[in-house]
Design a protein around this motif. Sequence first.
Motif, PDB file in Angstrom:
ATOM      1  N   HIS A  29     -72.377 -13.117  54.163  1.00 11.98           N
ATOM      2  CA  HIS A  29     -71.036 -13.184  53.577  1.00 11.98           C
ATOM      3  C   HIS A  29     -69.984 -12.977  54.649  1.00 11.98           C
ATOM      4  CE1 HIS A  29     -71.156  -8.829  53.863  1.00 11.98           C
ATOM      5  NE2 HIS A  29     -72.221  -8.781  53.063  1.00 11.98           N
ATOM      6  N   THR A  30     -68.725 -12.940  54.236  1.00 12.38           N
ATOM      7  CA  THR A  30     -67.636 -12.865  55.208  1.00 12.38           C
ATOM      8  C   THR A  30     -66.994 -11.489  55.301  1.00 12.38           C
ATOM      9  OG1 THR A  30     -66.091 -13.683  53.533  1.00 12.38           O
ATOM     10  CG2 THR A  30     -67.079 -15.301  55.011  1.00 12.38           C
ATOM     11  N   GLY A  31     -66.943 -10.757  54.190  1.00 13.55           N
ATOM     12  CA  GLY A  31     -66.300  -9.450  54.219  1.00 13.55           C
ATOM     13  C   GLY A  31     -67.196  -8.394  54.835  1.00 13.55           C
ATOM     14  N   GLU A  32     -66.674  -7.181  54.917  1.00 14.11           N
ATOM     15  CA  GLU A  32     -67.434  -6.076  55.503  1.00 14.11           C
ATOM     16  C   GLU A  32     -67.523  -4.911  54.527  1.00 14.11           C
ATOM     17  OE1 GLU A  32     -66.322  -4.825  59.428  1.00 14.11           O
ATOM     18  OE2 GLU A  32     -65.495  -6.795  59.917  1.00 14.11           O
ATOM     19  N   ILE A  33     -68.691  -4.295  54.453  1.00 16.02           N
ATOM     20  CA  ILE A  33     -68.874  -3.094  53.658  1.00 16.02           C
ATOM     21  C   ILE A  33     -68.180  -1.946  54.383  1.00 16.02           C
ATOM     22  CG2 ILE A  33     -70.588  -1.449  52.783  1.00 16.02           C
ATOM     23  CD1 ILE A  33     -72.508  -3.893  52.609  1.00 16.02           C
ATOM     24  N   THR A  34     -67.377  -1.191  53.647  1.00 16.86           N
ATOM     25  CA  THR A  34     -66.559  -0.170  54.292  1.00 16.86           C
ATOM     26  C   THR A  34     -66.962   1.258  53.973  1.00 16.86           C
ATOM     27  OG1 THR A  34     -64.975  -0.284  52.451  1.00 16.86           O
ATOM     28  CG2 THR A  34     -64.550  -1.697  54.371  1.00 16.86           C
ATOM     29  N   SER A  35     -67.772   1.475  52.921  1.00 15.65           N
ATOM     30  CA  SER A  35     -68.121   2.841  52.542  1.00 15.65           C
ATOM     31  C   SER A  35     -69.263   2.823  51.537  1.00 15.65           C
ATOM     32  CB  SER A  35     -66.900   3.543  51.919  1.00 15.65           C
ATOM     33  OG  SER A  35     -67.265   4.756  51.299  1.00 15.65           O
ATOM     34  N   LEU A  36     -70.116   3.842  51.594  1.00 14.05           N
ATOM     35  CA  LEU A  36     -71.125   4.041  50.545  1.00 14.05           C
ATOM     36  C   LEU A  36     -70.642   5.040  49.505  1.00 14.05           C
ATOM     37  CD1 LEU A  36     -74.463   4.090  52.594  1.00 14.05           C
ATOM     38  CD2 LEU A  36     -73.402   2.184  51.357  1.00 14.05           C
ATOM     39  N   ASP A  37     -69.487   5.632  49.748  1.00 17.51           N
ATOM     40  CA  ASP A  37     -68.848   6.506  48.776  1.00 17.51           C
ATOM     41  C   ASP A  37     -67.869   5.653  47.976  1.00 17.51           C
ATOM     42  OD1 ASP A  37     -67.389   8.361  47.324  1.00 17.51           O
ATOM     43  OD2 ASP A  37     -67.221   9.789  48.981  1.00 17.51           O
ATOM     44  N   PRO A  38     -68.068   5.500  46.660  1.00 17.08           N
ATOM     45  CA  PRO A  38     -67.249   4.575  45.870  1.00 17.08           C
ATOM     46  C   PRO A  38     -65.750   4.832  45.909  1.00 17.08           C
ATOM     47  CG  PRO A  38     -69.179   5.263  44.620  1.00 17.08           C
ATOM     48  CD  PRO A  38     -69.144   6.114  45.854  1.00 17.08           C
ATOM     49  N   VAL A  39     -65.325   6.066  46.163  1.00 12.05           N
ATOM     50  CA  VAL A  39     -63.899   6.372  46.092  1.00 12.05           C
ATOM     51  C   VAL A  39     -63.137   5.933  47.337  1.00 12.05           C
ATOM     52  CG1 VAL A  39     -64.321   8.319  44.564  1.00 12.05           C
ATOM     53  CG2 VAL A  39     -64.115   8.722  47.026  1.00 12.05           C
ATOM     54  N   TYR A  40     -63.846   5.594  48.416  1.00 11.71           N
ATOM     55  CA  TYR A  40     -63.173   5.255  49.673  1.00 11.71           C
ATOM     56  C   TYR A  40     -63.073   3.749  49.908  1.00 11.71           C
ATOM     57  CZ  TYR A  40     -62.800  10.040  51.303  1.00 11.71           C
ATOM     58  OH  TYR A  40     -62.448  11.363  51.442  1.00 11.71           O
ATOM     59  N   SER A  41     -63.333   2.968  48.913  1.00 11.13           N
ATOM     60  CA  SER A  41     -63.217   1.517  49.088  1.00 11.13           C
ATOM     61  C   SER A  41     -62.680   0.906  47.817  1.00 11.13           C
ATOM     62  CB  SER A  41     -64.582   0.907  49.422  1.00 11.13           C
ATOM     63  OG  SER A  41     -65.501   1.154  48.364  1.00 11.13           O
ATOM     64  N   TYR A  42     -62.053  -0.255  47.973  1.00 12.47           N
ATOM     65  CA  TYR A  42     -61.525  -0.969  46.796  1.00 12.47           C
ATOM     66  C   TYR A  42     -61.611  -2.468  47.063  1.00 12.47           C
ATOM     67  CZ  TYR A  42     -58.664  -1.045  42.508  1.00 12.47           C
ATOM     68  OH  TYR A  42     -58.201  -1.205  41.218  1.00 12.47           O
ATOM     69  N   ASP A  43     -62.669  -2.876  47.756  1.00  6.19           N
ATOM     70  CA  ASP A  43     -62.846  -4.282  48.083  1.00  6.19           C
ATOM     71  C   ASP A  43     -64.094  -4.810  47.395  1.00  6.19           C
ATOM     72  OD1 ASP A  43     -65.216  -4.438  50.313  1.00  6.19           O
ATOM     73  OD2 ASP A  43     -64.080  -2.577  50.477  1.00  6.19           O
ATOM     74  N   ALA A  44     -64.115  -6.119  47.163  1.00  7.14           N
ATOM     75  CA  ALA A  44     -65.189  -6.742  46.391  1.00  7.14           C
ATOM     76  C   ALA A  44     -66.531  -6.657  47.103  1.00  7.14           C
ATOM     77  CB  ALA A  44     -64.832  -8.194  46.090  1.00  7.14           C
ATOM     78  N   VAL A  45     -66.557  -6.837  48.426  1.00 12.53           N
ATOM     79  CA  VAL A  45     -67.832  -6.831  49.153  1.00 12.53           C
ATOM     80  C   VAL A  45     -68.515  -5.474  49.022  1.00 12.53           C
ATOM     81  CG1 VAL A  45     -68.909  -7.011  51.420  1.00 12.53           C
ATOM     82  CG2 VAL A  45     -67.132  -8.620  50.764  1.00 12.53           C
ATOM     83  N   THR A  46     -67.756  -4.404  49.236  1.00 17.16           N
ATOM     84  CA  THR A  46     -68.339  -3.063  49.146  1.00 17.16           C
ATOM     85  C   THR A  46     -68.823  -2.770  47.734  1.00 17.16           C
ATOM     86  OG1 THR A  46     -66.944  -2.235  50.938  1.00 17.16           O
ATOM     87  CG2 THR A  46     -67.890  -0.603  49.442  1.00 17.16           C
ATOM     88  N   HIS A  47     -67.981  -3.028  46.745  1.00 14.05           N
ATOM     89  CA  HIS A  47     -68.356  -2.675  45.376  1.00 14.05           C
ATOM     90  C   HIS A  47     -69.390  -3.630  44.795  1.00 14.05           C
ATOM     91  CE1 HIS A  47     -65.931   0.860  44.550  1.00 14.05           C
ATOM     92  NE2 HIS A  47     -65.067   0.349  45.398  1.00 14.05           N
ATOM     93  N   GLY A  48     -69.462  -4.843  45.310  1.00 15.72           N
ATOM     94  CA  GLY A  48     -70.557  -5.717  44.920  1.00 15.72           C
ATOM     95  C   GLY A  48     -71.893  -5.167  45.359  1.00 15.72           C
TER      96      GLY A  48
END
Length: 577
Positions: A29-48
């Motif tokens: 994919h193109t985006g980047e995972i930013t956190s394994l803690d759900p509260v520190y991210s709000y992007d589709a790639v991470t939450h997907g």
Amino acid sequence: MKKILITIMALSILSCAQKNRLDLVFFAHTGEITSLDPVYSYDAVTHGTLLNIYETLIGFNGDSLDDYIPLISEKIPSQSNGLISKDDTAYTFPIRKNIYFHNGDILTAEDVRYSLLRFMIMDVSGGPSALFLEPVFGVTSIRNKNGNIAITKDEFLNAIKVDGDNVIIKLKKPFAPFLSIVARWSYVMDKKWAVESGEWDGSYETIKDFSNRTKDAARIIYKENGSGPYKVLKWEPNRKQITLQSFDKYWRGEAKVKTVVEKTIAEFSTRRLMIERGDADIIEVPRIYEEQLVNLKGVKLYSRLPRLMTDPVFFFTFDINTDGNPDIGSGKLDGEGIPPDFFKDINIRKAFACSFDYDRFIKESLKGEAERAYSPIPPSVLKIDGIKRYEFNTELAKEYFKKAYGGKVWQNGFKFTLTFNNGSDVRQLAAEILKKGIEGINPKFKIDIRGLDWAVYLEKAGSKKMPLFTRGWVGDYADPHNFIFPFYHSNGRYPVSQGFSNPELDRMIEYAATETDKRKRKEAYRKIIDIANENVYQIYTIHPYGIMAIRQSINGFVENPLNMGIYFYELSKSEAK
């Protein structure tokens, strides 16, 4: 080209041993995972990705946006089964027994209570906490304007309670989309593990020590302990890669795909070669490159995937920050710049809305695979006919421009910078089409276009230094409120960034969210959109479809836009055809 070749060679070495494995799926994919803690991210790639790791109380049934299945909760609350109170403010979730966390601990009702409260009290700036804060506590931030905790201890203690194996959530008032929020965002983590890791202890008194804590101080950014079908085997942020392993104690049974590798591959040419050779099983595809994948052997192209998306949108900044800001030129209406309040004149905004060639944009950028947008709400969420709308009309645009600032705009002209984020070809093309439309009306009108890297782009948006910028919105849950609030409410993301407020709209938005009668809600949203469109707070272009390429050996793919990515538990893999 050299960079692409090196990337391909490295991936080839990696994939030779993996490409023939029927229990492994590789997703580029193109985006980047930013956190394994759900509260520190709000992007589709991470939450997907997180949706595969952290189970929620209930989930979506296949591709449905409003039909739910029980997960951690044994039942879907409703008034008919007595799990929703008659006044629509109390929801009871009976927690399933014998669910294991990835470390072997048994999930309890207290873990659920803790996880939901933690999701809210952490309230990281730019994070997702408001999704639950609004219905549960009636606020959009756990902190007030002075930085103090905005809820009392009694409110905190009474919001979510445990009664045996039941978790009871009490809302401030009826909130129509609540179950949809629960289905997507009610991640449950192990309280004991979190506290032992140095996270919040669950008490009211320590909220102030953890709320909006910096990411540098976070303790579970790089580790997880959910109860979902996959656990993290290895996350390598520097390599932009995460490897997931199936959880053998998952309560619905172990996943058929045992290993999942997700990797950020920025260059489409690399992703295309990977799926063609079988090095990748699933890749993201920009619409402009769709034709390169048509009839590719062994690959199936999904070109009309549903998306809860409104993007691109043009956002006007109503009171531009002039401090060291070259984007407004001279800062005056002298033909070499614009004043900081340039877009407060409604005639300017209406003129811009009539200067964009919507049909050309849909044909050129999305190959016709998009629906014209007349409001923030995608028609799959709520279809409203007969609302006020703007079309491409240069003659009408001229009339508005001539009215603006008592004729000075037409006489003197203007110059400013329109901004998009680097990497978004679609937003860049939209900016170019708007520039061409406006500059073609009057040679004194000049617009420069500039792309910025994401971090700089967000900083400039937050500091109100971009006169006009392109961005969009992807739904967090399938309800009109999730699109109307961030676009129009004074506390919404974009009104805050743009610098406008409308108290009348605020009251209407708050009413619509609590109204449970569908007919009355629809009429309320019609009125809200008409008022907003009359004021032209933003310019909407399209609701695009998604596009993805998947190897034909992959079975069980079901697209639900609220997954925000691939839900790997449903997949299996067969011999290449």
